[in-house]
Design an enzyme around this catalytic site. Structure first.
Site, PDB file in Angstrom:
ATOM      1  N   GLU A 122       0.786  -1.227   0.000  1.00 18.42           N
ATOM      2  CA  GLU A 122       0.000   0.000   0.000  1.00 18.42           C
ATOM      3  C   GLU A 122       0.821   1.283   0.000  1.00 18.42           C
ATOM      4  O   GLU A 122       0.384   2.294  -0.527  1.00 18.42           O
ATOM      5  CB  GLU A 122      -0.939  -0.003   1.217  1.00 18.42           C
ATOM      6  CG  GLU A 122      -1.988  -1.090   1.188  1.00 18.42           C
ATOM      7  CD  GLU A 122      -2.940  -0.955   0.021  1.00 18.42           C
ATOM      8  OE1 GLU A 122      -3.456   0.157  -0.199  1.00 18.42           O
ATOM      9  OE2 GLU A 122      -3.140  -1.959  -0.687  1.00 18.42           O
ATOM     10  N   SER A 153     -50.138 -33.087  -3.232  1.00 19.78           N
ATOM     11  CA  SER A 153     -50.567 -34.226  -2.415  1.00 19.78           C
ATOM     12  C   SER A 153     -49.875 -34.314  -1.068  1.00 19.78           C
ATOM     13  O   SER A 153     -50.252 -35.158  -0.241  1.00 19.78           O
ATOM     14  CB  SER A 153     -50.337 -35.532  -3.189  1.00 19.78           C
ATOM     15  OG  SER A 153     -51.196 -35.594  -4.313  1.00 19.78           O
TER      16      SER A 153
END
Length: 728
Positions: A144, A433
């Site tokens: 960084e 069902s």
């Protein structure tokens, strides 16, 4: 002077020097002394009027620019200085800036007390730049801001380089790469000192988006704030703030939380490859998160390792070792188990303790990670081996104990996701069902037995003010007089409607709703065939009520909720076994009938070697939905399949793929578990009424049915049918 003889001669000046001396003297008096090696001066260059005018104009412009420039620079310097001093005066002790979350976190523990999911922003606790792994500190600086310890807060070289990269990429000079130093990134994480105010911001997302925004104006604001940070804090203190506030994906705020989230260790114990993976997340936390793509995260980590090696943080041996042994996720992180389950809990619990919590919350749940993995593997196995590759069909699975405790949940084909549509809890679909057991539960509770007879013959039901309705069987034929067991075993539609109308449609609806089925069922004859809608979770809970002896259950996934650091829970489980719906005898008889469905009927694919299984298939009109819900003595498993756009499935019925998914799930769930018999009744005491005569071809509804009452177990269903339908 007078000559002899008295004559005066002509007047003449005295010659003091010879002619040569006079010349030398004259030259010496008019010419300056010569300097050794001095070049002779050139005569002044004369320009034409045009060139002279242009040069004069340039000199004028330069004087104007210089005059304005140094004054402007002085003003800018004064403004930046004043802003820096202002920000400096507002900065608190750095320890107060370490936890920058606007919300708390939610940590979820399974039934063994192990973490399986996080929500919100997890904060692992305050860490110091001096106490973290040296590899982590080196990886972050190498990636960084390699000049972090040498600049004064900003890096003009870095900004210029970033602008060049952006322009080459076709972007604006301040769009994309920002060239920010760690100090500037810290200023951004602190939102330039602006705190979250609900009255100002629409929500926290809008606040975060503004904090992370770029552009020229933002860069200008960052400069004095970065200077203030450099004046107020040491480099290590700035780095500590950065380490604690950086977002690193998967809800992890800070490197301590990320280290625990991905590797299950504190940030002080990270090795070079793990440190490189975490540092690599800073570029794009969600994109590079190893829980999203471990391969992508490892590739990014390789780039960070190369930077560390090039800058001297890793020697050749350390670099090669880290490169050849990339970091991997911990076992807990690899499983990513229970994403749908965790989302379900977050949706059902109070928002002030989940999504909007300002505290760190710990939730103890009912999830069994072994069962959760079993359900996920079963889903994947069936779709990989037995479903067409171009199929867009979805499926869902719920595994539940008979008291309603949810042990596993899969809400879609993509099993390891968060925030996705949960088909197990959000999809309201017709049940087909799978509703029929509630019809027979009502009949059994009213005194009929599994051996009671019903006529499977053409039937027309007349409803006042509505067209006549004639149900048909799936096979388009009729079986004549059959027992209730046979009717359920083969999922006979006409016989089921006949039983529903005989025992009272309102009674059937009440039994279904008391078991936990969705409310507001339609009061129509077709309700017996599952035209009502429900979700898989509620349906599975209703079947759990059948297994536990006839009492309703409320499905639940939470056992206790506490605030982090507290011992006393705020509240305990919200569900469990409720009131009795049908008698235990009726429930055990129904379990027997559902066992026959698996042994001899439509659910044979769900049968499991060495374990007793009972259940029921379900397929809705045009095969838009396919279900199988069944149970062993310990667990209930519900399975649903369908398309999101409600189009018909191709060649799928409840007794097909759903039954197979059930089989694969239950096989894994029961692996190694002792076999226990189902709580079902003994059929030897029943007398099958095989003397039923007559063919009912049309009937008329009896209108409002009386409240459900206990009937004489020896009463014949024949009498009821003849009385209600008037068989001809």
């Amino acid at each position: 002077m007078t000559q002899k003889g008295g004559r005066r001669g002509p007047l003449r000046a005295d010659k003091r020097y010879s002619s040569s001396k006079q010349t030398a003297g004259k030259s010496k008096s008019q010419t300056p002394p010569k300097t050794r090696n001095r070049r002779p001066q050139r005569p002044p260059r004369r320009h034409g009027p045009v060139v002279g005018t242009i040069l004069g104009l340039f000199r004028l412009i330069w004087r104007v620019v210089w005059g304005i420039g140094w004054r402007f620079s002085l003003v800018v310097a004064l403004v930046v200085g004043a802003a820096t001093l202002y920000f400096y005066s507002t900065l608190p002790d750095y320890t107060k800036l370490l936890d920058g979350r606007t919300r708390g976190s939610v940590t979820m523990l399974d039934d063994h007390g192990k973490v399986f999911a996080w929500r919100g922003e997890t904060f692992g606790g305050q860490i110091d730049a001096k106490n973290v792994s040296p590899w982590l500190r080196d990886a972050v600086i190498a990636t960084e801001d390699r000049r972090f310890y040498h600049h004064f807060g900003i890096s003009p070289r870095g900004i210029a380089s970033a602008m060049a990269i952006n322009l080459r990429a076709g972007r604006g000079p301040f769009d994309g790469n920002g060239g920010s130093t760690i100090t500037q990134q810290t200023a951004k994480l602190l939102c330039l000192g602006v705190t979250y105010d609900p009255k100002t911001w629409k929500n926290e997302s809008a606040y975060e988006a503004d904090c992370r925004s770029g552009g020229l104006r933002r860069k200008i604001k960052e400069v004095p704030y970065a200077f203030a940070l450099e004046l107020k804090y040491t480099k290590d203190e700035i780095l500590s703030i950065y380490f604690n506030r950086a977002y690193l994906g998967a809800g992890a705020r800070g490197f301590e939380a990320a280290s625990e989230r991905y590797f299950g260790i504190p940030a002080s114990n990270l090795d070079p490859q793990q440190a490189a993976m975490l540092a690599g997340l800073l570029k794009a936390p969600s994109y590079y998160a190893p829980t999203n793509s471990i391969t992508r995260s490892q590739e990014r980590a390789q780039t960070v390792l190369t930077l560390m090696h090039d800058q001297g943080y890793l020697n050749d041996r350390q670099y090669i070792d880290a490169r050849d042994n990339p970091a991997t996720l911990s076992q807990t992180a690899q499983k990513q188990a229970g994403g749908y389950f965790a989302d379900w809990l977050m949706d059902t619990l109070p928002s002030y303790l989940t999504r909007d919590t300002t505290e760190d919350v710990v939730i103890h749940t009912t999830l069994d990670q072994r069962i959760q993995s079993a359900a996920e593997e079963a889903m994947q196995n069936v779709f990989d081996d037995k479903v067409s590759k171009d199929s867009e069909a979805q499926s869902a699975i719920v595994v539940m104990s008979k008291d309603g405790a949810v042990r596993g949940m899969v809400g879609g084909r993509q099993t390891k996701v968060t925030g996705a549509f949960n088909h197990a809890t959000m999809a309201q679909r017709q049940t087909g069902s799978t509703f029929k057991p509630f019809v027979y539960a009502t009949a059994l509770d009213l005194g009929y037995t599994p051996g009671s007879m019903v006529d499977d013959a053409p039937l027309t039901v007349k409803m006042p003010g509505s067209p006549d309705w004639s149900p048909r069987n799936y096979e388009r034929n009729y079986m004549g007089p059959i027992s209730l067991t046979t009717a359920l075993e083969h999922s006979v539609n006409v016989a089921t409607v006949r039983v529903s109308e005989a025992v009272g449609r309102e009674n059937v609806i009440k039994v279904a709703e008391d078991f936990g089925f969705a409310q507001d069922l339609p009061n129509l004859p077709s309700v017996a065939l599952g035209v009502g809608e429900s979700d898989l979770l509620d349906m599975t809970g209703a079947y759990a009520g059948i297994l536990n002896g006839g009492s309703s259950v409320q499905p639940y996934g939470l056992t206790s909720l506490t605030l982090k650091g507290d011992d006393q829970p705020l509240f305990g489980k919200p569900g469990g076994i409720g009131e009795r719906v049908i008698s235990q005898k009726a429930a055990q008889e129904l379990v027997y009938m559902m066992r026959q469905v698996v042994l001899h009927g439509t659910g044979r694919r769900a049968n499991l070697d060495n374990y007793e299984v009972a259940g029921k298939t379900g397929t809705t009109q045009s095969s838009r939905d396919a279900w199988f819900i069944g149970f062993t003595s310990d667990y209930v498993v519900g399975v649903w399949m369908g398309n999101d756009d409600n189009t018909p499935l191709k060649g799928v019925t409840g007794g097909g793929l759903p039954a197979e998914i059930f089989h694969e799930t239950m096989k894994r769930v029961m692996d190694g578990q002792p076999a226990q018999p189902l709580p079902m009744a003994d059929p030897s005491g029943w007398q099958t009424q095989d003397s039923y005569q007559g063919q009912s071809q049309q009937s008329q509804s009896a209108g409002q049915q009386p409240a459900r009452q206990r009937r004489d177990p020896s009463a014949s269903i024949l009498k009821e049918l003849l009385g209600i339908f008037g068989a001809r």
